[in-house]
Design a protein around this motif. Structure first.
Motif, PDB file in Angstrom:
ATOM      1  N   GLU A  98      14.759  37.879  -4.412  1.00  0.00           N
ATOM      2  CA  GLU A  98      15.642  37.773  -3.261  1.00  0.00           C
ATOM      3  C   GLU A  98      15.420  36.463  -2.501  1.00  0.00           C
ATOM      4  O   GLU A  98      14.300  36.125  -2.116  1.00  0.00           O
ATOM      5  CB  GLU A  98      15.416  38.958  -2.312  1.00  0.00           C
ATOM      6  CG  GLU A  98      16.379  38.967  -1.148  1.00  0.00           C
ATOM      7  CD  GLU A  98      16.255  40.200  -0.268  1.00  0.00           C
ATOM      8  OE1 GLU A  98      16.949  40.260   0.772  1.00  0.00           O
ATOM      9  OE2 GLU A  98      15.471  41.116  -0.623  1.00  0.00           O
ATOM     10  N   SER A 127      28.716  41.526  -7.744  1.00  0.00           N
ATOM     11  CA  SER A 127      28.532  42.960  -7.524  1.00  0.00           C
ATOM     12  C   SER A 127      29.184  43.819  -8.598  1.00  0.00           C
ATOM     13  O   SER A 127      28.755  44.946  -8.834  1.00  0.00           O
ATOM     14  CB  SER A 127      29.101  43.353  -6.159  1.00  0.00           C
ATOM     15  OG  SER A 127      28.336  42.778  -5.117  1.00  0.00           O
ATOM     16  N   SER A 133      28.200  47.696 -11.934  1.00  0.00           N
ATOM     17  CA  SER A 133      27.384  46.682 -11.252  1.00  0.00           C
ATOM     18  C   SER A 133      26.207  46.231 -12.113  1.00  0.00           C
ATOM     19  O   SER A 133      25.096  46.019 -11.627  1.00  0.00           O
ATOM     20  CB  SER A 133      26.880  47.239  -9.908  1.00  0.00           C
ATOM     21  OG  SER A 133      27.970  47.564  -9.069  1.00  0.00           O
ATOM     22  N   VAL A 140      18.404  44.595  -6.067  1.00  0.00           N
ATOM     23  CA  VAL A 140      19.550  45.244  -5.414  1.00  0.00           C
ATOM     24  C   VAL A 140      19.732  46.657  -5.959  1.00  0.00           C
ATOM     25  O   VAL A 140      19.838  47.632  -5.207  1.00  0.00           O
ATOM     26  CB  VAL A 140      20.840  44.422  -5.624  1.00  0.00           C
ATOM     27  CG1 VAL A 140      22.074  45.206  -5.152  1.00  0.00           C
ATOM     28  CG2 VAL A 140      20.757  43.092  -4.886  1.00  0.00           C
ATOM     29  N   ARG A 146      19.445  50.645   0.856  1.00  0.00           N
ATOM     30  CA  ARG A 146      19.858  49.390   1.460  1.00  0.00           C
ATOM     31  C   ARG A 146      21.200  48.911   0.903  1.00  0.00           C
ATOM     32  O   ARG A 146      22.033  48.380   1.644  1.00  0.00           O
ATOM     33  CB  ARG A 146      18.783  48.340   1.193  1.00  0.00           C
ATOM     34  CG  ARG A 146      19.043  46.993   1.849  1.00  0.00           C
ATOM     35  CD  ARG A 146      17.925  46.031   1.492  1.00  0.00           C
ATOM     36  NE  ARG A 146      18.190  44.686   1.955  1.00  0.00           N
ATOM     37  CZ  ARG A 146      17.529  43.602   1.544  1.00  0.00           C
ATOM     38  NH1 ARG A 146      16.555  43.735   0.652  1.00  0.00           N
ATOM     39  NH2 ARG A 146      17.830  42.416   1.998  1.00  0.00           N
ATOM     40  N   PHE A 147      21.406  49.127  -0.399  1.00  0.00           N
ATOM     41  CA  PHE A 147      22.635  48.699  -1.066  1.00  0.00           C
ATOM     42  C   PHE A 147      23.307  49.949  -1.638  1.00  0.00           C
ATOM     43  O   PHE A 147      23.097  50.305  -2.793  1.00  0.00           O
ATOM     44  CB  PHE A 147      22.323  47.697  -2.185  1.00  0.00           C
ATOM     45  CG  PHE A 147      21.609  46.460  -1.709  1.00  0.00           C
ATOM     46  CD1 PHE A 147      22.306  45.436  -1.083  1.00  0.00           C
ATOM     47  CD2 PHE A 147      20.233  46.324  -1.883  1.00  0.00           C
ATOM     48  CE1 PHE A 147      21.646  44.290  -0.643  1.00  0.00           C
ATOM     49  CE2 PHE A 147      19.570  45.185  -1.452  1.00  0.00           C
ATOM     50  CZ  PHE A 147      20.277  44.170  -0.819  1.00  0.00           C
ATOM     51  N   LEU A 161      28.183  49.425  -6.938  1.00  0.00           N
ATOM     52  CA  LEU A 161      27.887  49.118  -5.541  1.00  0.00           C
ATOM     53  C   LEU A 161      29.097  49.401  -4.665  1.00  0.00           C
ATOM     54  O   LEU A 161      30.252  49.208  -5.073  1.00  0.00           O
ATOM     55  CB  LEU A 161      27.470  47.654  -5.410  1.00  0.00           C
ATOM     56  CG  LEU A 161      26.125  47.291  -6.059  1.00  0.00           C
ATOM     57  CD1 LEU A 161      25.962  45.780  -6.117  1.00  0.00           C
ATOM     58  CD2 LEU A 161      24.968  47.928  -5.297  1.00  0.00           C
ATOM     59  N   SER A 165      30.159  48.321   1.895  1.00  0.00           N
ATOM     60  CA  SER A 165      28.836  48.012   2.437  1.00  0.00           C
ATOM     61  C   SER A 165      28.754  46.573   2.930  1.00  0.00           C
ATOM     62  O   SER A 165      28.951  45.630   2.154  1.00  0.00           O
ATOM     63  CB  SER A 165      27.758  48.256   1.375  1.00  0.00           C
ATOM     64  OG  SER A 165      26.522  47.709   1.769  1.00  0.00           O
ATOM     65  N   GLU A 167      25.983  45.180   3.762  1.00  0.00           N
ATOM     66  CA  GLU A 167      24.772  44.626   3.170  1.00  0.00           C
ATOM     67  C   GLU A 167      25.050  44.081   1.770  1.00  0.00           C
ATOM     68  O   GLU A 167      24.557  43.014   1.391  1.00  0.00           O
ATOM     69  CB  GLU A 167      23.672  45.698   3.114  1.00  0.00           C
ATOM     70  CG  GLU A 167      22.294  45.166   2.775  1.00  0.00           C
ATOM     71  CD  GLU A 167      21.625  44.385   3.903  1.00  0.00           C
ATOM     72  OE1 GLU A 167      20.488  43.918   3.690  1.00  0.00           O
ATOM     73  OE2 GLU A 167      22.236  44.249   4.988  1.00  0.00           O
ATOM     74  N   VAL A 168      25.848  44.823   0.991  1.00  0.00           N
ATOM     75  CA  VAL A 168      26.238  44.330  -0.334  1.00  0.00           C
ATOM     76  C   VAL A 168      27.027  43.039  -0.194  1.00  0.00           C
ATOM     77  O   VAL A 168      26.761  42.045  -0.879  1.00  0.00           O
ATOM     78  CB  VAL A 168      27.058  45.394  -1.097  1.00  0.00           C
ATOM     79  CG1 VAL A 168      27.615  44.802  -2.399  1.00  0.00           C
ATOM     80  CG2 VAL A 168      26.211  46.619  -1.408  1.00  0.00           C
ATOM     81  N   HIS A 171      24.853  39.879   0.804  1.00  0.00           N
ATOM     82  CA  HIS A 171      23.980  39.271  -0.196  1.00  0.00           C
ATOM     83  C   HIS A 171      24.772  38.735  -1.389  1.00  0.00           C
ATOM     84  O   HIS A 171      24.382  37.720  -1.981  1.00  0.00           O
ATOM     85  CB  HIS A 171      22.903  40.274  -0.621  1.00  0.00           C
ATOM     86  CG  HIS A 171      21.866  40.470   0.432  1.00  0.00           C
ATOM     87  ND1 HIS A 171      22.056  41.323   1.510  1.00  0.00           N
ATOM     88  CD2 HIS A 171      20.651  39.887   0.608  1.00  0.00           C
ATOM     89  CE1 HIS A 171      20.978  41.274   2.290  1.00  0.00           C
ATOM     90  NE2 HIS A 171      20.127  40.417   1.767  1.00  0.00           N
ATOM     91  N   ASP A 172      25.850  39.391  -1.749  1.00  0.00           N
ATOM     92  CA  ASP A 172      26.719  38.852  -2.799  1.00  0.00           C
ATOM     93  C   ASP A 172      27.297  37.516  -2.329  1.00  0.00           C
ATOM     94  O   ASP A 172      27.282  36.517  -3.061  1.00  0.00           O
ATOM     95  CB  ASP A 172      27.840  39.854  -3.099  1.00  0.00           C
ATOM     96  CG  ASP A 172      28.648  39.482  -4.344  1.00  0.00           C
ATOM     97  OD1 ASP A 172      28.772  38.287  -4.667  1.00  0.00           O
ATOM     98  OD2 ASP A 172      29.195  40.394  -4.985  1.00  0.00           O
TER      99      ASP A 172
END
Length: 557
Positions: A98, A127, A133, A140, A146-147, A161, A165, A167-168, A171-172
């Motif tokens: 990450e 994603s 995914s 992830v 979290r995801f 995923l 979201s 959060e998804v 980060h994507d």
């Protein structure tokens, strides 16, 4: 401002001029789409400031993962006369840990492409890839709290995923923007990387929509006013299925997805999924273009001709059923591209044609179903009939596509004709044709009707016609007889002038032979292509380029 001497003034002026020149060049040469007709969606891709049609090939998914693997492929790709290679950039490969990004392999591949004078289209496998995914990083996929994942109707988590979201998305998008920053640094003028695809054949498989608690809650809320407003503005251009469902529910402007659009064929479910996928992808596109403004597209898993229910194909993807929703939710995406593996190839393109969406076929020709010879025919037809910005068969590095594959000749001829193709307008002075199930095609180019008779089965008959001026036509074809008729009621007589077989060199026409007699139906009825004495002497690698002069004259009363 005061300058001490002329030399100082001259130096500063030169520096400013050089800066402006370089800035203008960099801007001018970035790949871009330029619309011919925005409402219809016809457009041209420009690379280096010049029209560019992608004669491409998409690699098998894992082929572009290392430069060492790619090093062995360039020779055959060049022998096939490609000008563009399409390859994947997986999220899991560039962000194994990450926040730590590694583009070392991609850096080498971009250099290899440049050395081999090849353009690249990069596929962001973020994603979602083919609905699931499978290319998201390990860190992830091992953290569902979290995801979050989607759920099916049985309440089970599925390996997709959530498109709801934050959060998804966060980060994507961070990884995608890192990719765009890298492309800008490595290829600032867009000399190699000409387009980027965001995600891959996006959509939900196995159900018509996400059934998680959060998705159920959002689904029960009002349809976003942004979408309702956009659908209202489209009016008569909306997909009839959406119009019918909306009108049945009183064409309401406020209400839940089900209240506005109903559940016939899971329409509300799929529109809900499409909207949230589109908004997710648009967030990447809009931010990515701020970094490096090159064309971006998403590709669709094409719905089969038997029209299966949503979830059998990826529900909510940019298929023709959801075209209106995607165009509303993802305005920064330039193209909704068709992965067209269907046997009724032409019908699938027509579902996307004249919908305000440029035609691009990044994947075609299902090798797993034995479709191993149609690529050349489909390239001619797609570019000639629809003015597509490009065509690409999938698995171009499979042994099927050796350097002797008929595609090599098709791309060679299309490359030779590119100056004329780039100037022509599909549907007006350019038409493409290809044998599917029909024996004859007929179409008009202005006041001339063209009839095409196919001499062989399958994809061995194809070509295109360009009307260069009032009397001169360019025909490139194989496996066909082409006939011309006048549609002018005052000039029904059609007189054939010179018929020349040849090619272009440095923009000038070179005649290799003058056609007549047995090779051209006596020079009074049309063309026999390829111009051979016996039909059995022809094969799909013989694509003839012919110029023919036709003069319409008034017949005697």
């Amino acid at each position: 401002m005061h300058y001490e001497n002329k030399k100082q003034f001259s130096t500063i002026s030169t520096l400013i001029g050089a800066f402006l020149f370089l800035a203008n060049i960099a801007f001018a040469e970035l790949p871009r789409l330029e619309f011919i007709d925005r409402q219809k969606g016809t457009a041209r891709l420009f690379v280096g400031g010049k029209p560019f049609v992608i004669l491409g090939g998409e690699l098998l998914n894992s082929s572009g993962s290392t430069a060492s693997d790619m090093a062995n492929k360039w020779e055959n790709l060049k022998a096939l006369n490609l000008n563009t290679v399409i390859l994947a950039v997986p999220w899991e490969q560039i962000e194994k840990e990450e926040g730590k990004f590694d583009f070392s392999e991609l850096k080498l591949i971009i250099k290899q492409a440049g050395k081999n004078k090849m353009k690249l289209v990069l596929l962001w496998f973020g994603s979602w890839k083919n609905g699931n995914s499978g290319y998201a990083p390990y860190w992830v996929m091992t953290n569902p709290d979290r995801f979050p994942r989607m759920e099916n109707k049985d309440g089970k988590f599925i390996p997709y995923l959530s498109n709801l979201s934050e959060e998804v998305l966060k980060h994507d998008k961070r990884a995608f923007l890192a990719l765009m920053n890298f492309i800008k640094m490595e290829d600032s003028k867009g000399e190699v990387v000409v387009m980027v695809q965001i995600e891959n054949e996006i959509g939900l498989l196995g159900d018509s929509r996400d059934r998680s608690k959060n998705a159920d809650k959002v689904f029960s809320e009002n349809v976003p006013s942004e979408l309702v407003k956009s659908l209202k503005e489209k009016k008569d251009r909306l997909l009839p299925e959406i119009v019918s469902a909306w009108e049945k529910n009183g064409r309401r402007e406020v209400g839940s997805w089900q209240e506005l659009f109903g559940q016939k064929n899971f329409l509300a479910d799929e529109m809900f999924m499409a909207w949230h996928y589109a908004k997710f992808v648009n967030a990447l596109a809009s931010e990515g273009k701020k970094i490096h403004n090159i064309p971006m597209y998403v590709n669709a898993w094409t719905i089969g001709m038997d029209n299966p229910p949503a979830g059998v194909y990826p529900s909510g993807g940019p298929n023709y059923r959801m075209l209106d929703v995607w165009q509303s939710g993802a305005p920064d995406v330039d193209i909704l591209a068709i992965d067209n593996y269907q046997k009724e190839y032409s019908k699938k393109i027509n579902q996307f044609f004249n919908r305000g969406n440029p035609i691009f076929i990044p994947e075609a020709c299902a090798l797993w179903e034995g479709d191993n010879l149609s690529a050349g025919a489909k390239a001619f037809y797609t570019i000639g009939e629809f003015g597509a910005i490009g065509f690409s068969p999938f698995a171009i590095d499979h042994k099927t596509y050796s350097k002797v594959h008929p595609l090599a000749k098709a791309y060679e001829v299309l490359n030779n004709l590119m100056p004329e193709i780039s100037k022509a307008r599909a549907g007006e002075n350019m038409r493409g044709f290809m044998k599917e199930n029909q024996d004859v095609d007929a179409f008009d180019i202005g006041d001339i009707k063209v009839r095409v008779h196919y001499n062989f089965k399958s994809y061995k008959g194809f070509g295109l016609v360009v009307r260069l001026n009032e009397n001169e036509f360019l025909v490139a074809a194989t496996g066909v007889d082409v006939h011309f008729e006048s549609l002018n009621p005052d000039k029904k007589g059609l007189v054939f002038g010179l018929t020349q077989e040849g090619y272009y060199k440095n923009g000038k026409w070179i005649t290799t032979r003058y056609l007549g007699g047995d090779e051209a139906h006596g020079g009074v009825a049309g063309l026999h292509l390829p111009p051979v004495y016996l039909k059995g002497d022809a094969d799909e690698s013989q694509i003839s380029i012919v110029k023919i002069n036709l003069y319409q004259v008034r017949e005697r009363p």
